[in-house]
Design an enzyme around this catalytic site. Sequence first.
Site, PDB file in Angstrom:
ATOM      1  N   ARG A 147       0.848  -1.205   0.000  1.00  0.00           N
ATOM      2  CA  ARG A 147       0.000   0.000   0.000  1.00  0.00           C
ATOM      3  C   ARG A 147       0.878   1.247   0.000  1.00  0.00           C
ATOM      4  NH1 ARG A 147      -3.427  -3.624   2.527  1.00  0.00           N
ATOM      5  NH2 ARG A 147      -5.129  -4.117   1.084  1.00  0.00           N
ATOM      6  N   ASP A 176      -0.013  -6.629  -3.469  1.00  0.00           N
ATOM      7  CA  ASP A 176      -1.413  -6.314  -3.198  1.00  0.00           C
ATOM      8  C   ASP A 176      -1.948  -5.536  -4.402  1.00  0.00           C
ATOM      9  OD1 ASP A 176      -3.932  -5.737  -1.757  1.00  0.00           O
ATOM     10  OD2 ASP A 176      -2.781  -6.359  -0.001  1.00  0.00           O
ATOM     11  N   HIS A 247      -6.734  -9.501  -4.018  1.00  0.00           N
ATOM     12  CA  HIS A 247      -5.666  -8.511  -3.800  1.00  0.00           C
ATOM     13  C   HIS A 247      -4.610  -8.573  -4.901  1.00  0.00           C
ATOM     14  CE1 HIS A 247      -6.930  -6.913   0.096  1.00  0.00           C
ATOM     15  NE2 HIS A 247      -7.309  -8.142   0.412  1.00  0.00           N
ATOM     16  N   ASP A 316      -6.977 -13.966   1.429  1.00  0.00           N
ATOM     17  CA  ASP A 316      -8.007 -13.171   2.106  1.00  0.00           C
ATOM     18  C   ASP A 316      -8.832 -12.381   1.101  1.00  0.00           C
ATOM     19  OD1 ASP A 316      -5.557 -11.766   1.561  1.00  0.00           O
ATOM     20  OD2 ASP A 316      -6.372 -10.050   2.647  1.00  0.00           O
ATOM     21  N   GLU A 317      -9.997 -12.003   1.531  1.00  0.00           N
ATOM     22  CA  GLU A 317     -10.836 -11.014   0.845  1.00  0.00           C
ATOM     23  C   GLU A 317     -10.829 -11.182  -0.675  1.00  0.00           C
ATOM     24  OE1 GLU A 317     -10.544  -7.348   4.021  1.00  0.00           O
ATOM     25  OE2 GLU A 317      -9.027  -7.419   2.463  1.00  0.00           O
ATOM     26  N   TRP A 383      -7.044 -13.751  11.420  1.00  0.00           N
ATOM     27  CA  TRP A 383      -7.122 -12.284  11.499  1.00  0.00           C
ATOM     28  C   TRP A 383      -8.520 -11.773  11.787  1.00  0.00           C
ATOM     29  CZ3 TRP A 383      -9.557  -8.644   8.196  1.00  0.00           C
ATOM     30  CH2 TRP A 383     -10.125  -9.153   7.022  1.00  0.00           C
ATOM     31  N   THR A 459      -0.666  -0.531   5.627  1.00  0.00           N
ATOM     32  CA  THR A 459      -0.135   0.824   5.518  1.00  0.00           C
ATOM     33  C   THR A 459      -0.962   1.768   4.636  1.00  0.00           C
ATOM     34  OG1 THR A 459       1.315   0.048   3.744  1.00  0.00           O
ATOM     35  CG2 THR A 459       2.233   0.080   5.971  1.00  0.00           C
TER      36      THR A 459
HETATM   37  C1  TNX Z   1      -7.971  -6.355   6.022  1.00  0.00           C
HETATM   38  S1  TNX Z   1      -6.151  -8.515   7.171  1.00  0.00           S
HETATM   39  C2  TNX Z   1      -7.034  -6.832   5.110  1.00  0.00           C
HETATM   40  C3  TNX Z   1      -6.069  -5.896   4.524  1.00  0.00           C
HETATM   41  C4  TNX Z   1      -6.331  -4.480   4.941  1.00  0.00           C
HETATM   42  C5  TNX Z   1      -6.651  -4.437   6.421  1.00  0.00           C
HETATM   43  C6  TNX Z   1      -6.787  -3.057   6.975  1.00  0.00           C
HETATM   44  C7  TNX Z   1      -6.317  -8.991   5.766  1.00  0.00           C
HETATM   45  C8  TNX Z   1      -5.916 -10.351   5.543  1.00  0.00           C
HETATM   46  N1  TNX Z   1      -6.841  -8.161   4.837  1.00  0.00           N
HETATM   47  O1  TNX Z   1      -6.058  -6.037   3.128  1.00  0.00           O
HETATM   48  O2  TNX Z   1      -5.206  -3.730   4.655  1.00  0.00           O
HETATM   49  O3  TNX Z   1      -7.842  -5.153   6.634  1.00  0.00           O
HETATM   50  O4  TNX Z   1      -6.855  -3.090   8.380  1.00  0.00           O
END
Ligand code: TNX
Length: 543
Positions: A147, A176, A247, A316-317, A383, A459
Site C-alpha cells: 500500500r 497487493d 488482492h 483473504d478477501e 485475522w 499501511t
Molecule cells: C484487512 S487482514 C485486510 C487488509 C487491509 C486491512 C486493513 C487482511 C488479511 N486483509 O487487506 O489492509 O484489513 O486493516
Amino acid sequence: MDNLIPAPVRLNDQGRCAFLLDRSTKITAQAGTESTERWLRSTLGAAFGLPLAPGREGAGHAIQLRLDPTLEPEGYRLSTTLDMGVVINGGSPAGVFWGAQTLRQLLGPDAFRSAPVSPGGKTVIPYTDIEDSPRFPWRGLMLDVSRHFLPKDDVLRYLDLLAAHKLNVFHFHLTDDQGWRVEIKRYPRLTEVGAWRDRTKYGHRASELWDETPHGGFYTQDDIREIVAYAAERHIRVVPEIDIPGHSQAAISAYPELGNTDVIDTTALSVWDTWGVNPNVLAPTDTTLRFFEGVFEEILDLFPADTSPFIHVGGDECPKDQWKESATAQARIAELGLAGEDELQSWFIRHFDTWLTARGRRLIGWDEILEGGLADGAAVSSWRGYAGGIAAAEAGHDVVMCPEQQVYLDHRQDGGPDEPMPIGYVRTLEDVYRFEPLPPGLSEAAARHVLGTQANVWTEVMQNRARVDYQVFPRLAAFAEVAWSRLPAPAERDFADFERRMATHYARLDALGVDYRPPGGPLPWQRRPGVLGRPIEGAPPNV
Ligand code: TNX
C-alpha cells in the site's frame, strides 16, 4: 536495572559488584555464536566507541558467548561475575542472540545510539543473573509494503527493531492491489508496470483527498537476498507473502491475461490508487496457475527453506462476483465437480499447497483459506478474530493468532480528535498489553497448535516510515511482552509496572530515532488535521 522489555522469566539483581565495559573488554565467542559476536561489535562497539576485540576462551573481563543445549532453544542465561565478566549461555545461537539483546538493555539507552555521546563515560553492568526463554516460538510483525512502499533501508531498520524486542518472525506482505514489490526475473512487467501508481487516495477511502504524486518502488532480487540475510543474522525468519487469488490488481494490470477477461476488460486496469476490498481477482485458469508457479519458483529461490519454511499465499478477501459471471470460472467449477465459488478458491489454494509441500515448504494463509476445506499441513493466520484460529487449531492445523480486534497496529491507539487518520478500533497501549493469544476454552491439544502471535501493520494510511513508527510504537513493546513473557491472565497483568519500565524504554526508542506516539498524544507534526479517517469506533477500516 529492572526495566527490561520484554520482562524476563527470572531476574536476580543483587546490585553488588559491577562489570565495566571498556577498551580492554573482549568478546569470546564459541563456535556457532558468531552472528551475535558480529552484532555486539557493530552495535555496542559503535555506541561506546570500543573495539570489543576477539578474546581467548576462558580469558576474564570478556563478554562470553556460549551454547548450552540443556537450555530451551531460544532460552538464555545471562550472568555477570567479577572474574569472568558477562557470560551469555544460549540454548541455541538464537538464544545467545536474545541474551545479547538483554545485555544491550542493561547498558542503558546510550547503548541504542550509533556513536558515543559521552566520551569517557562509564558503561557499567550491575551484577545480575537472568534466566529467560520465550512463551511462543512465533513472535511476529507483518509489514505491508504494498500500500505504501518502504525503502530497503527502512525494512532493515525494522528488522533491527524486531530484534530489539526479541521478535523472530517478519511477515513480508509483498504484493497487493496497490503495488507489486518484488522483482521477478521472468515477469519483468510485474515491477515495470505493477510497482507504481499515478496517484494515491490520502486518508480513508471515503476521503476526498488525493496525493497526486506517483508512488512506487520495489526490491531487486539482491535487495531481497540482503534483507533475508540481514534477518537471518538476527535470528529472524522471513515469511514472504504473495497474495492470491484476491488482492491481485497490480499483477493483473501488468499481465491482463491473469484476470477474468471474459467479465471485464482487464487491459483497462491500472495499479489501484485507493483502498478497500477489490473485485478484480485472478482468473482460475491454467495460465494463472502456471504464471504463479513461476513466481513462487523465484520466491523459493530468494527465501531459502532454512529461514523461510513457511510461504504465505494470502487468500483473504477474494470477492467471488467475477467468478460468478465468468463462463471460464463456471466451466472450471463444473469440470472439477465443485459446489461453487468458495470451493473454487479452496481448489486454488490447495493447488499451491500441494505445489509448496512437494518443494519442502509449508503453506500459510489468512483464515479465509479454511472455507471450503484446508489441506493437511497448511497453517492459518487468524485475522478475523479468534474463531478461524480456534477452528483451524481444533482441526489440527497450526495457527498464528493475529486478530484485527486486538493487534492491527494500523488501527488508532486513542479515541481523541488528534489521532492522525484514525481508522479501525481504538486499541491503546494497555489494550495491547492485555491481549491474550490463547483464547479461553481452547482444548490443550488445540493450544499446542497455536505457534504464536503476530501484530499486523497495514499501511493504507501510513505514507512513510515516520507514520509507520507512530502506529507501531509504543504498542509493539507491549505486544513483544505478550509474545515473549509468561504474563498472567489479561485482567491480572501489571500494566502499571509495564508503564514504569516503559519510561526507560522510551529513552531507548529515542536513542534509536523511533517516531513513537508519546504517552500524552501526538506531537503537532504527527497530527494530520483535515485528513479523513474513519471516525466511527468499532468498525474495521475495510467496511
Ligand atoms: C484487512 S487482514 C485486510 C487488509 C487491509 C486491512 C486493513 C487482511 C488479511 N486483509 O487487506 O489492509 O484489513 O486493516
